[in-house]
Design an enzyme around this catalytic site. Structure first.
Site, PDB file in Angstrom:
ATOM      1  N   CYS A 167       2.549   2.753   0.451  1.00 53.93           N
ATOM      2  CA  CYS A 167       2.804   1.324   0.706  1.00 53.93           C
ATOM      3  C   CYS A 167       4.025   0.825  -0.076  1.00 53.93           C
ATOM      4  CB  CYS A 167       1.551   0.504   0.422  1.00 53.93           C
ATOM      5  SG  CYS A 167       1.557  -1.113   1.237  1.00 53.93           S
ATOM      6  N   GLN A 201       8.030   2.155  -0.112  1.00 48.58           N
ATOM      7  CA  GLN A 201       9.244   1.342  -0.064  1.00 48.58           C
ATOM      8  C   GLN A 201      10.121   1.571  -1.293  1.00 48.58           C
ATOM      9  OE1 GLN A 201       7.277  -2.404   0.293  1.00 48.58           O
ATOM     10  NE2 GLN A 201       6.534  -1.966   2.358  1.00 48.58           N
ATOM     11  N   PHE A 205       6.439  -5.971   4.505  1.00 48.35           N
ATOM     12  CA  PHE A 205       7.805  -5.450   4.432  1.00 48.35           C
ATOM     13  C   PHE A 205       7.773  -4.006   4.905  1.00 48.35           C
ATOM     14  CE2 PHE A 205       7.710  -8.947   1.501  1.00 48.35           C
ATOM     15  CZ  PHE A 205       8.982  -9.513   1.527  1.00 48.35           C
ATOM     16  N   HIS A 265      -2.302   3.262   4.262  1.00 50.60           N
ATOM     17  CA  HIS A 265      -3.208   3.530   3.141  1.00 50.60           C
ATOM     18  C   HIS A 265      -4.154   4.690   3.467  1.00 50.60           C
ATOM     19  CE1 HIS A 265      -2.539   0.108   0.317  1.00 50.60           C
ATOM     20  NE2 HIS A 265      -1.904  -0.357   1.384  1.00 50.60           N
ATOM     21  N   GLU A 276      -6.144   6.197   1.586  1.00 49.91           N
ATOM     22  CA  GLU A 276      -7.430   6.073   0.875  1.00 49.91           C
ATOM     23  C   GLU A 276      -8.403   5.166   1.610  1.00 49.91           C
ATOM     24  OE1 GLU A 276      -5.683   2.225   0.053  1.00 49.91           O
ATOM     25  OE2 GLU A 276      -4.825   4.244   0.157  1.00 49.91           O
TER      26      GLU A 276
END
Length: 385
Positions: free
Chosen positions: A279, A283, A324, A363, A365
């Site tokens: 995430c 970036q 974003f 994600h 997880e």
């Protein structure tokens, strides 16, 4: 959805959402009384609202849940992704009912009150979602008052004055204040969170707003974890003699966080040791190799996002929470795209061809969501040998 007399609360209205555009949405307040200003986003997950509310990546945001029955399974002390909620508030369709789940220990309304978070029920959440899809994620003020008295003009002025998430570094607000270790593994029914044997590989995780289940998955694949603050120096990280570096999720504008994070990541890349980012961490790696990030129109948030794995064409159903994204067109030649969103084609993962480093936008997880992508934690562990 707009009220023709926006300063006058309808009969029975004890909650309100005032958008910076002037739209006023009335409802029934629950949780804490008061008001908060932030960006309104929508989340399409059908389960896991407690994990969603406690995800640090939601700092500065008010969540509009598209699933109508939020709060119906109550809350418990296990299903949290941080020590406290980070989302500012919750907007839901149906009134919060008494919990119906054997694991529940507290009513969602009571949990929201005890954590100082504001909720509004009775809202046409689908109409609000359509508004966001058309106009983008708006700034707004959410408020709850048992008396039903609201100063709507003042709330509108506050919503308009709020600068918004673009250009805002929120990682510093949610990161740990001190270094700590973590040895809790994955959850098992009837046993809770397990404590596996001590990990074999030393990993430093930079906390930009890390979720607990990321740490649990890293432990599960054999990592001996040390979690450091978002502003930790390269020298501090290397002081723990790590075999690998993990870059966590987190809130805010990656370009703002990158001011202090990117130089550290560049130094790590020079070591040629393994790196894994999720995430905001994805970036950050993108910025570190010279790519650019951009604000999305509405963002991706939910537990049902299809992502195509480019190596074999397989589709993973994933959890996402980001406003974003890495601009794929700006990735350098040594950054090979590995995953793309099947919703809009945006980049959802890349790996470096000349270094043991990779990252994903989504994600793996979960918490909440599917577990299609747990293999990525095993990939990181294998890279460390």
């Amino acid at each position: 959805m707009a009220d023709p007399n926006p300063s006058r609360a309808p009969s029975g209205a004890t909650g309100v959402l005032v958008l910076a555009s002037g739209e006023v949405v009335w409802g029934r307040g629950f949780g804490a009384q008061g008001q908060a200003v932030g960006e309104v986003c929508f989340n399409t997950a059908m389960t896991g609202y407690q994990e969603v509310m406690t995800d640090p990546s939601y700092a500065g945001q008010i969540i509009n849940f598209t699933f109508p029955h939020i709060g119906n399974v109550g809350t418990n002390p296990e299903d949290v992704e941080a020590l406290k909620p980070h989302a500012l508030g919750a907007i839901v369709r149906q009134d919060v009912t008494d919990p119906s789940n054997f694991r529940s220990t507290q009513h969602f309304d009571a949990w929201m009150k005890s954590n100082g978070r504001i909720g509004i029920s009775g809202v046409d959440t689908r109409a609000l979602t359509r508004l966001i899809r058309v106009a983008g994620a708006p700034n707004a003020v959410i408020a709850h008052s048992a008396s039903g008295n609201f100063d709507v003009p003042a709330m509108l002025a506050r919503a308009k004055a709020w600068a918004g998430l673009e250009g805002m570094d929120l990682a510093k607000d949610v990161t740990t204040l001190q270094t700590y270790g973590w040895d809790q593994g994955l959850w098992k029914l009837g046993e809770g969170y397990l404590a596996p044997a001590k990990g074999r590989k030393k990993v430093v995780a930079i906390d930009y707003g890390i979720k607990h289940n990321i740490l649990r998955n890293l432990v599960d694949v054999g990592c001996d974890l040390t979690i450091v603050t978002a502003t930790a120096s390269f020298e501090e990280i290397m002081g723990y003699a790590p075999d690998g570096l993990f870059l966590s999720n987190g809130p805010g504008d990656p370009a703002a966080t990158g001011v202090y994070a990117v130089p550290v990541i560049k130094q790590w890349l020079d070591t040629q040791k393994p790196l894994f980012g999720i995430c905001l961490g994805h970036q950050m790696l993108g910025l570190a190799v010279g790519a650019k990030t951009e604000k999305m129109h509405q963002g991706h948030r939910g537990a049902n996002h299809p992502v195509k794995r480019l190596s074999d064409g397989a589709v993973e159903i994933t959890s996402m929470n980001h406003g974003f994204a890495v601009d794929a067109a700006t990735l350098p030649a040594n950054a090979k795209a590995t995953h793309i969103s099947l919703f809009d084609g945006s980049n959802c993962g890349f790996e470096l061809t000349d270094q043991p480093a990779f990252s994903v936008q989504y994600h793996p997880e979960a918490s909440p969501g599917p577990q299609d992508s747990h293999y990525l934690f095993e990939k990181f562990a294998e890279m460390m040998g």
